[in-house]
Motif scaffolding. Structure first.
Motif, mmCIF file in Angstrom:
data_model
loop_
_atom_site.group_PDB
_atom_site.id
_atom_site.type_symbol
_atom_site.label_atom_id
_atom_site.label_comp_id
_atom_site.label_asym_id
_atom_site.label_seq_id
_atom_site.Cartn_x
_atom_site.Cartn_y
_atom_site.Cartn_z
ATOM 1 N N THR A 140 1.070 -1.843 -10.017
ATOM 2 C CA THR A 140 0.401 -3.039 -9.512
ATOM 3 C C THR A 140 0.767 -4.213 -10.405
ATOM 4 O O THR A 140 1.178 -4.045 -11.565
ATOM 5 C CB THR A 140 -1.120 -2.879 -9.451
ATOM 6 O OG1 THR A 140 -1.629 -2.645 -10.757
ATOM 7 C CG2 THR A 140 -1.516 -1.729 -8.536
ATOM 8 N N ARG A 180 -5.895 -1.688 8.462
ATOM 9 C CA ARG A 180 -6.042 -1.705 7.005
ATOM 10 C C ARG A 180 -7.452 -2.034 6.546
ATOM 11 O O ARG A 180 -7.674 -2.236 5.358
ATOM 12 C CB ARG A 180 -5.077 -2.734 6.388
ATOM 13 C CG ARG A 180 -3.613 -2.385 6.561
ATOM 14 C CD ARG A 180 -2.737 -3.265 5.690
ATOM 15 N NE ARG A 180 -2.713 -4.648 6.112
ATOM 16 C CZ ARG A 180 -3.093 -5.688 5.361
ATOM 17 N NH1 ARG A 180 -3.534 -5.493 4.136
ATOM 18 N NH2 ARG A 180 -3.039 -6.919 5.834
ATOM 19 N N LEU A 186 4.288 -5.835 -2.275
ATOM 20 C CA LEU A 186 3.401 -5.809 -1.101
ATOM 21 C C LEU A 186 2.076 -6.453 -1.475
ATOM 22 O O LEU A 186 1.431 -6.059 -2.455
ATOM 23 C CB LEU A 186 3.175 -4.356 -0.659
ATOM 24 C CG LEU A 186 2.197 -4.142 0.492
ATOM 25 C CD1 LEU A 186 2.739 -4.721 1.795
ATOM 26 C CD2 LEU A 186 1.885 -2.652 0.669
ATOM 27 N N HIS A 218 -4.120 -2.182 0.945
ATOM 28 C CA HIS A 218 -2.706 -2.535 1.090
ATOM 29 C C HIS A 218 -2.057 -1.780 2.253
ATOM 30 O O HIS A 218 -1.171 -2.306 2.904
ATOM 31 C CB HIS A 218 -1.924 -2.223 -0.195
ATOM 32 C CG HIS A 218 -2.030 -3.305 -1.238
ATOM 33 N ND1 HIS A 218 -2.683 -3.120 -2.437
ATOM 34 C CD2 HIS A 218 -1.571 -4.589 -1.268
ATOM 35 C CE1 HIS A 218 -2.601 -4.250 -3.146
ATOM 36 N NE2 HIS A 218 -1.954 -5.146 -2.469
ATOM 37 N N THR A 219 -2.487 -0.533 2.468
ATOM 38 C CA THR A 219 -1.847 0.289 3.498
ATOM 39 C C THR A 219 -2.900 1.050 4.303
ATOM 40 O O THR A 219 -4.026 1.270 3.840
ATOM 41 C CB THR A 219 -0.897 1.329 2.877
ATOM 42 O OG1 THR A 219 -1.678 2.218 2.059
ATOM 43 C CG2 THR A 219 0.198 0.688 2.029
ATOM 44 N N ARG A 270 3.833 -9.530 4.748
ATOM 45 C CA ARG A 270 3.097 -9.304 3.493
ATOM 46 C C ARG A 270 4.011 -8.859 2.355
ATOM 47 O O ARG A 270 3.521 -8.455 1.305
ATOM 48 C CB ARG A 270 2.010 -8.237 3.703
ATOM 49 C CG ARG A 270 0.911 -8.667 4.635
ATOM 50 C CD ARG A 270 -0.255 -7.714 4.560
ATOM 51 N NE ARG A 270 0.051 -6.404 5.109
ATOM 52 C CZ ARG A 270 -0.045 -5.245 4.459
ATOM 53 N NH1 ARG A 270 -0.421 -5.225 3.200
ATOM 54 N NH2 ARG A 270 0.234 -4.101 5.046
ATOM 55 N N GLU A 271 5.316 -8.901 2.568
ATOM 56 C CA GLU A 271 6.231 -8.368 1.550
ATOM 57 C C GLU A 271 7.228 -9.405 1.047
ATOM 58 O O GLU A 271 7.607 -10.325 1.780
ATOM 59 C CB GLU A 271 7.035 -7.194 2.126
ATOM 60 C CG GLU A 271 6.239 -5.908 2.281
ATOM 61 C CD GLU A 271 7.062 -4.841 2.972
ATOM 62 O OE1 GLU A 271 7.237 -3.766 2.388
ATOM 63 O OE2 GLU A 271 7.539 -5.095 4.100
ATOM 64 N N HIS A 302 -4.726 1.752 -6.991
ATOM 65 C CA HIS A 302 -4.960 1.598 -5.552
ATOM 66 C C HIS A 302 -6.169 0.678 -5.400
ATOM 67 O O HIS A 302 -7.303 1.097 -5.627
ATOM 68 C CB HIS A 302 -5.176 2.952 -4.885
ATOM 69 C CG HIS A 302 -3.940 3.809 -4.919
ATOM 70 N ND1 HIS A 302 -3.053 3.882 -3.870
ATOM 71 C CD2 HIS A 302 -3.414 4.566 -5.908
ATOM 72 C CE1 HIS A 302 -2.053 4.667 -4.198
ATOM 73 N NE2 HIS A 302 -2.246 5.109 -5.429
ATOM 74 N N ALA A 323 -0.876 -7.304 -6.237
ATOM 75 C CA ALA A 323 0.229 -6.823 -5.407
ATOM 76 C C ALA A 323 0.670 -5.453 -5.908
ATOM 77 O O ALA A 323 0.396 -5.079 -7.047
ATOM 78 C CB ALA A 323 1.400 -7.802 -5.468
ATOM 79 N N HIS A 374 -1.925 -8.058 -0.209
ATOM 80 C CA HIS A 374 -2.981 -7.793 0.769
ATOM 81 C C HIS A 374 -2.873 -8.725 1.976
ATOM 82 O O HIS A 374 -3.199 -8.332 3.097
ATOM 83 C CB HIS A 374 -4.365 -7.952 0.132
ATOM 84 C CG HIS A 374 -4.837 -6.743 -0.608
ATOM 85 N ND1 HIS A 374 -5.018 -6.714 -1.973
ATOM 86 C CD2 HIS A 374 -5.173 -5.498 -0.173
ATOM 87 C CE1 HIS A 374 -5.443 -5.516 -2.332
ATOM 88 N NE2 HIS A 374 -5.544 -4.758 -1.265
#
Lengths: 165, 165
Positions: free
Chosen positions: A98, B19, A129, B131-132, A19-20, B107, A109, A131
């Motif tokens: 973001t 997640r 990063l 995301h996390t 995801r990165e 977020h 992201a 989703h």
């Protein structure tokens, strides 16, 4: 003046997880200078975006929770825009924000840029990063690597101009 | 009138991955009705948010790429807001949107709600993707389950009123 060596310098793009996107790029300028240029709204039009485009800063509210929005205008007059929210601003070390392309709204992201001093040079590591892997791969397939390298080269050139002025 | 059985009905919260938050909730109304109420800006103040609060629709631009923003006012006059972008709207089956609490800007979760007909009842399955894990757990620790259950109970009551009117 830009030397051939600088023009040829490329960022290193890797995908350490599914995801990165991980990007490393070194600039010939001290960390404080690179960070200051990177976060200066008046200088954004000098470097942000691919060559041949004009970037207008619609908003850059540089504080945690603040919004940013940059509009890129092409030579043919068409426009597209990118936007997001600042999450962390820790001069001269780190910016987390973001990142959303308005052409695909709602796909967001998180981009963390870390500025590391290498003597008088600076390594900027950016980790984006997503989703999902699909969104990450969509970004990679969009020509992002070429556009980013042009942006980084323009930043090189601006740093060079500022150093010699 | 609301029966005890309806008031006691709880959503099923699970965390199938590190997640995600997965929520299932059944409503005593047909799918078209549930979807229509869920996406009607004029009805949002009747059910969205915990009991004892007032919700104002600042924006609900119900199209892919459109923005939404809902402001919750508490009895003491304090306000907080939630916002996002619609990604998919497929009546009466599916809504995908981003979800962001303005108290923690930047977020962003993706929330996909699927509406499944069970005869004259409707099961709504909501999957929230973060995301996390940290962001997911922050949401779980925020009292979200209780607030969501109050919201869902208020939606039950509204569906009941509409059915009998």
């Amino acid at each position: 003046m830009i030397t051939d060596g600088q023009q040829a310098r490329a960022a290193i793009f890797t995908t350490p997880t599914d995801r990165e996107i991980h990007i490393e790029r070194v600039y010939d300028a001290p960390r404080e200078r690179v960070f200051a240029v990177y976060t200066d709204p008046t200088l954004i039009p000098e470097w942000w975006g691919p060559r041949g485009t004009t970037t207008v800063v619609d908003e850059m509210d540089l504080r945690p929770g603040g919004s940013w929005r940059l509009v890129i205008r092409s030579r043919d007059g068409s426009e597209t825009a990118f936007r997001g929210t600042y999450r962390e601003l820790a001069p001269p070390e780190r910016v987390v924000q973001t990142f959303e392309w308005e052409g695909l709204p709602g796909h967001v992201a998180v981009e963390a840029a870390t500025f590391e001093a290498l003597g008088e040079r600076t390594k900027v590591t950016t980790v984006a990063l997503f989703h999902t892997t699909q969104e990450r791969d969509g970004m990679l397939g969009s020509g992002m690597e070429r556009g980013a390298n042009e942006t980084y080269a323009r930043l090189d050139e601006l740093l060079e101009r500022l150093a010699s002025s």
